[in-house]
Design an enzyme around this catalytic site. Sequence first.
Site, PDB file in Angstrom:
ATOM      1  N   ARG A 103     -17.012 -18.321   5.383  1.00 50.65           N
ATOM      2  CA  ARG A 103     -16.141 -18.488   4.217  1.00 50.65           C
ATOM      3  C   ARG A 103     -15.204 -19.666   4.439  1.00 50.65           C
ATOM      4  O   ARG A 103     -14.512 -19.717   5.456  1.00 50.65           O
ATOM      5  CB  ARG A 103     -15.277 -17.232   4.013  1.00 50.65           C
ATOM      6  CG  ARG A 103     -16.017 -16.077   3.506  1.00 50.65           C
ATOM      7  CD  ARG A 103     -15.118 -15.056   2.868  1.00 50.65           C
ATOM      8  NE  ARG A 103     -13.957 -14.655   3.649  1.00 50.65           N
ATOM      9  CZ  ARG A 103     -13.069 -13.779   3.232  1.00 50.65           C
ATOM     10  NH1 ARG A 103     -13.195 -13.235   2.036  1.00 50.65           N
ATOM     11  NH2 ARG A 103     -12.057 -13.433   3.979  1.00 50.65           N
ATOM     12  N   THR A 107     -11.039 -22.066  -0.138  1.00 49.15           N
ATOM     13  CA  THR A 107     -11.626 -21.605  -1.419  1.00 49.15           C
ATOM     14  C   THR A 107     -12.146 -20.175  -1.336  1.00 49.15           C
ATOM     15  O   THR A 107     -12.406 -19.556  -2.365  1.00 49.15           O
ATOM     16  CB  THR A 107     -12.812 -22.502  -1.805  1.00 49.15           C
ATOM     17  OG1 THR A 107     -13.848 -22.335  -0.804  1.00 49.15           O
ATOM     18  CG2 THR A 107     -12.395 -23.963  -1.882  1.00 49.15           C
ATOM     19  N   ASP A 208     -11.089  -8.436  10.888  1.00 48.73           N
ATOM     20  CA  ASP A 208     -12.193  -9.403  10.858  1.00 48.73           C
ATOM     21  C   ASP A 208     -13.371  -8.836  11.651  1.00 48.73           C
ATOM     22  O   ASP A 208     -13.322  -8.721  12.873  1.00 48.73           O
ATOM     23  CB  ASP A 208     -11.720 -10.736  11.455  1.00 48.73           C
ATOM     24  CG  ASP A 208     -12.751 -11.831  11.245  1.00 48.73           C
ATOM     25  OD1 ASP A 208     -13.923 -11.630  11.647  1.00 48.73           O
ATOM     26  OD2 ASP A 208     -12.406 -12.871  10.664  1.00 48.73           O
ATOM     27  N   ASP A 211     -14.856 -11.248  14.409  1.00 45.62           N
ATOM     28  CA  ASP A 211     -13.977 -11.383  15.576  1.00 45.62           C
ATOM     29  C   ASP A 211     -13.927 -10.091  16.395  1.00 45.62           C
ATOM     30  O   ASP A 211     -13.917 -10.132  17.628  1.00 45.62           O
ATOM     31  CB  ASP A 211     -12.557 -11.741  15.123  1.00 45.62           C
ATOM     32  CG  ASP A 211     -12.435 -13.213  14.727  1.00 45.62           C
ATOM     33  OD1 ASP A 211     -13.346 -13.996  15.054  1.00 45.62           O
ATOM     34  OD2 ASP A 211     -11.422 -13.559  14.098  1.00 45.62           O
TER      35      ASP A 211
END
Length: 217
Positions: A103, A107, A208, A211
Amino acid sequence: MAQVFVSDHPLIRHKVTLLRSVETGPKKFRELIREVAILLAYEATADLGVKEIPVQTPMAGANGYELTDKIGLVPILRAGLGMVEGIWEMMPTAEVWHIGLYRDHQTLEPVQYYNKLPVHPTVQVCLILDPMLATGGSAVATVDILKHWGAQRIKFVGIIGAPEGVERLTQAHPDVDIYLAAIDDHLTPEPSAPGDPPEGYIVPGLGDAGDRQFGTG
Ligand code: PRP
Ligand code: URA
């Protein structure tokens, strides 16, 4: 219209709670991703085609069944990787096709960096694997890629979805069924003060997913 299946199975609820916990380290987190993926794939494959075949037991002949659909597992890199191994053990003849997307931080739109799909489709059913359905941009882009490839039947197997992502995927691709362990509350907004979390994360979510699996957070 797309079917959105959200499991209320006690095993999944228990494991997702552990996944969410900030106390859960990468090793346990990877185990849980793998286990929840297997349980959700069980639901997502309930309508696969089978044909009858005879089978000889040590006692007698019996009626048996064989899968007729060739399955493709399509993990979205990186976080989808952790969902592959366990499901693959359940269906070892599946093919695995990786799609690399990240991503864009500004944006939030997906940027493709890896795709080695062959020219023509080689499977009948594609299971897209990605634990997080946040804005839905990555899932929609992956379905776009698979449809352009010629895939006929596509399902999305995630773990946690945001209402925004479920809406975007069902609007863009109403023929793609969605399998999740939970639909959470909302996405984080654009940060307005130092220390605010980054935009576009699922709340409460689990943080996340890439991660936390790979120890890179
Ligand atoms: C995460 C996640 C999804 C995507 C979901 O990946 O694994 O692919 O974000 O967000 P979306 O629904 O708004 O598109 P990320 O881009 O962080 O990459 P990573 O898996 O490599 O960490
Ligand atoms: N990607 C993640 O890993 N977590 C989120 O909450 C949103 C996107």
